[in-house]
Design an enzyme around this catalytic site. Sequence first.
Site, PDB file in Angstrom:
ATOM      1  N   HIS A  55      -2.475   0.459   6.749  1.00  0.00           N
ATOM      2  CA  HIS A  55      -2.707   0.712   5.334  1.00  0.00           C
ATOM      3  C   HIS A  55      -2.361   2.164   5.030  1.00  0.00           C
ATOM      4  O   HIS A  55      -2.262   2.998   5.937  1.00  0.00           O
ATOM      5  CB  HIS A  55      -4.189   0.430   5.020  1.00  0.00           C
ATOM      6  CG  HIS A  55      -4.505   0.424   3.552  1.00  0.00           C
ATOM      7  ND1 HIS A  55      -3.882  -0.420   2.663  1.00  0.00           N
ATOM      8  CD2 HIS A  55      -5.407   1.133   2.829  1.00  0.00           C
ATOM      9  CE1 HIS A  55      -4.383  -0.224   1.461  1.00  0.00           C
ATOM     10  NE2 HIS A  55      -5.310   0.726   1.524  1.00  0.00           N
TER      11      HIS A  55
ATOM     12  N   ASP B 185      -8.039   4.914  -3.397  1.00  0.00           N
ATOM     13  CA  ASP B 185      -7.137   3.877  -2.898  1.00  0.00           C
ATOM     14  C   ASP B 185      -6.531   3.126  -4.064  1.00  0.00           C
ATOM     15  O   ASP B 185      -7.139   2.224  -4.622  1.00  0.00           O
ATOM     16  CB  ASP B 185      -7.895   2.912  -1.977  1.00  0.00           C
ATOM     17  CG  ASP B 185      -6.934   2.009  -1.215  1.00  0.00           C
ATOM     18  OD1 ASP B 185      -5.736   1.978  -1.577  1.00  0.00           O
ATOM     19  OD2 ASP B 185      -7.382   1.345  -0.267  1.00  0.00           O
TER      20      ASP B 185
ATOM     21  N   CYS C 177       0.796  -1.215   0.000  1.00  0.00           N
ATOM     22  CA  CYS C 177       0.000   0.000   0.000  1.00  0.00           C
ATOM     23  C   CYS C 177       0.842   1.285   0.000  1.00  0.00           C
ATOM     24  O   CYS C 177       0.532   2.231  -0.699  1.00  0.00           O
ATOM     25  CB  CYS C 177      -0.969  -0.006   1.174  1.00  0.00           C
ATOM     26  SG  CYS C 177      -0.143  -0.273   2.735  1.00  0.00           S
TER      27      CYS C 177
END
Lengths: 309, 665
Positions: free
Chosen positions: B459, B475, B415
Amino acid sequence: MMDADTCIYELNAIRETIGKIIIGKERAIRLSLTCLLANGHLLIEDVPGVGKTTLAHSLARVLGLEYQRIQFTSDLLPADILGVNVYDRETGSFHFHPGPVFSQLILADEINRATPKTQSALLEAMEEQQVSIEGITHVLPSPFFVIATQNPLEQAGTFPLPESQLDRFILRISLGYPDAESERALLLGQDRRELLKELDPVTSPERIRAMQAQVGHIQCSSALIDYIQQLIQWTRNGQYQQGLSPRAGLALLRSGRAWALLDGRDYVLPEDIQAVLPSLTGHRLVHQNHSVMTAEEQAREIIDSVPIP
Amino acid sequence: MSNRDPSNNLDTLPLNRSAVLWIILSQILIVIPHSTHLPNWAFGLSLGLMILAGWLRWTDRPLPPRGLLGVAAITGGIACFLYFGTLNGRDPGVTLLSMMLGLKLLEMRRLRDAMLVVFLGYFLIITQFLYSQHMLLILYLIMASLAVTIGLISLNDVRDSLKLSSKAKLAASLLLQSLPFMLLLFILFPRIHGPLWGIPTQDGQARSGLSDSMEPGQFSNLIRSDEPAFRAVFDGAPPVEELRYWRGPVLWQFDGRRWTSRPPAPLEANGIEGLGPIETYRLILEPSNKPWVLALDIPGAAPGELRMTGDFQLIAAQPIKEVTEFELSAYTKYRIGKELNQEERRLGLQLPQSTAPRARALARSWRDQSSNNVDIVNKALRYFRQQPFVYTLSPPLMRQDPVDQFLFESQRGFCEHYAGSFVFLMRAAGVPARVVTGYLGGEYNPIAQYLLIRQSDAHAWAEVWLDGDGWVRVDPTAAVAPERVERGIGSSLSGSDQLPLLLRNRYGHSFINRARMMWDSVDYYWNYWVLAFGPERQQALMRELGLGNLNWRGMIITLLVSSGLIILIYTLVFVLRERRPILDPIKRQYVRFLKKLVRAGIMVNQSEGPSDLLKRLEKDYPDIAIEAREIIQRYIDLRYKKPANNMKKISQFNVLISKFKTKRS
């Protein structure tokens, strides 16, 4: 000394034989034998004609005991029971003439009709196992077993035995009316007097003494002693005019042992104590509030209140 | 008179061997968990001394002379001082105590020494709680206190007449008797904010998957700890998986390698506009040693004790050093940011000088081809989707130019890499953007009905500024590994990525999964009811108990009064028990048998003799009577027949009663 098995065998034979005469009264017969084995004396309280005399008589015959019946009346004197010294002209001295008390089995019929003086003469003889007249002691025969009968207290012209005297009888039983079946058998059967004459002794005085000795060897655990102690203790809680005496406690233990022997055991169970308790407390305990209870109801109350330890 | 007889003085009696050995064993048990935080040399020394003492005692060898021990004690103290630079504080104190306890075992000669050791042992148990208050540790320490208590009992059992089992029973009953006092102290002892006695919690306990900066390419391994980070209990149903974004620090500044946060900015008024219903929930945070409160995106409002930053992050006044509970609210549909101020525009477009030329070129090409910013965002996401990007927790190290290297060469990352390079690309294309770190996901525990978020759920994602829509969450990881967002980290990794077993099986075996959920529920309740029981909860409980607002003085008085009451009750119970006649062992077994009959629905009368009972059973319950006959006859034999009972018969009788079962009709 007699071994336990023979003892039990003979006791069963005795119970059976008497059971043929006194129909439907096994418990009463067993209690009478308990009383005999415990070396005590028996009081039968009942209305006339239910077989008190027949029971006593048949016991005497079956046990092979020398039997005397004394009919108590208000004019009966102590000497009539105990005996008198009679002057013998030929020897020029007094000679003791034994009364009816010098017998192995005595039926003291309607004991509450005699005067207290006469009653106590018999009771002292029972307690002491001997008679003293004019300084000379005469030992009573052995075994010595007194069965006294008395009519229920309501009847007129009687002298009820005081509590202290009642305590001398270790057990008190009542026969009661026979049940329907037994009564029919009684009516259909032969005359009881005829049957009595035909009875042969099953045992002998010596053997009875041996059996009485056997009672002393019946095992009694400390748990059971605790139970007896707690039962007696409970009767002293103020519910009764007076609780059970230590003598009553000893009587309870002895009769419990005798009951166990009759059951063919060499140890005492709480059940034995419970079985003899009504006959033991019935004539000893009087409720504070004079509530009318049968001996069984009274004993039940005690048994239910005292857990078995 | 008798006092002059030396044998009557307990202190001069030789200690009994089993007591000494038990005490040594219990001290070893106590010192073992200290291995996690004592300096290795100190732990080794104290454990070694204890084992030495145990060996000397076991083989009945003489103890070392006093003088030697004195020298050893002084040396140990000096070593401790040299190591820590002080003898004050938690660590030097515990270290010193453990070492001295080891030495004391070597001079345990008299009752006085042994008593001292026992009480120091109890104290050393308490010091464990300065380091950890984990439930399993507490279970272990309960066992350890049982062992010390057995030692204490053996010590007082001068004739050594008790069997181990009866000592253990006695020790357990002593501990149980102390339970009411423990509960009372737990509830009523005045509580203060912060960890016990203000002793700082050290890093050992505070492991976070988050930090206030991120450096993609610098670390090839992400924290894969399955330690819980926090738990959330929703008043209604928890939000769907795709909306479980928990907001942490927002990162603005990038120097080519490292993303860092900006200086604290004030919150704009009316910055948050809820577009859907507000959801309320309770957040139970594990200690992180950071002040961040990981609120569900986007927090509705900051409750009293918290502050909201200009980046919509909730911050506590103090770093969180113990399990803490917050009442929070959130809008899962929202619009944030009214207007982009100068400072934010500058920071949102800031790029380091002369790095990642290829990325800049790519972004510029998107800029030229697109009519608006939404188009650019979509182009970037399409790029991530179409290029062969791989989501992995162990990407290669990128030392040269991490952005270009990641985007065009390795194309492997997690991430941080995706969020970081995405924001870089946006800025290069002229779209203000920022990195948001936090946690994503959370596993729903159906047993205790909460969401569990682990450290491995950490994350990073991006937010871009779109005129009219404000800051919009994008995202990029979802473009590469959608299952990471939808189903959590366990499902998005290929086999080569090693995750802890329990995490890997998250969607696998249902039995293991259920057991894991159960275990975590226990942990949750422990946290909620024990560790998070702070001053506020204490006050709330007091009010519920009708004690009103008690100050500490009132609490102490209540504590003393209720302790007194408990002691009174104990005394009464003991006095009454003394009075009660002690039941004969055979009778006690018989009563057990009677109770079994009662449970089977058979009336039992205490005045009924055993043979009468048997007759009744034979008449009314013939099936039970078969088994009962043997028991009752043995009872009669044991209790009424022979006065001398042998143990074998009694134990046979006990076994029979234990085996006795009645079928309920």
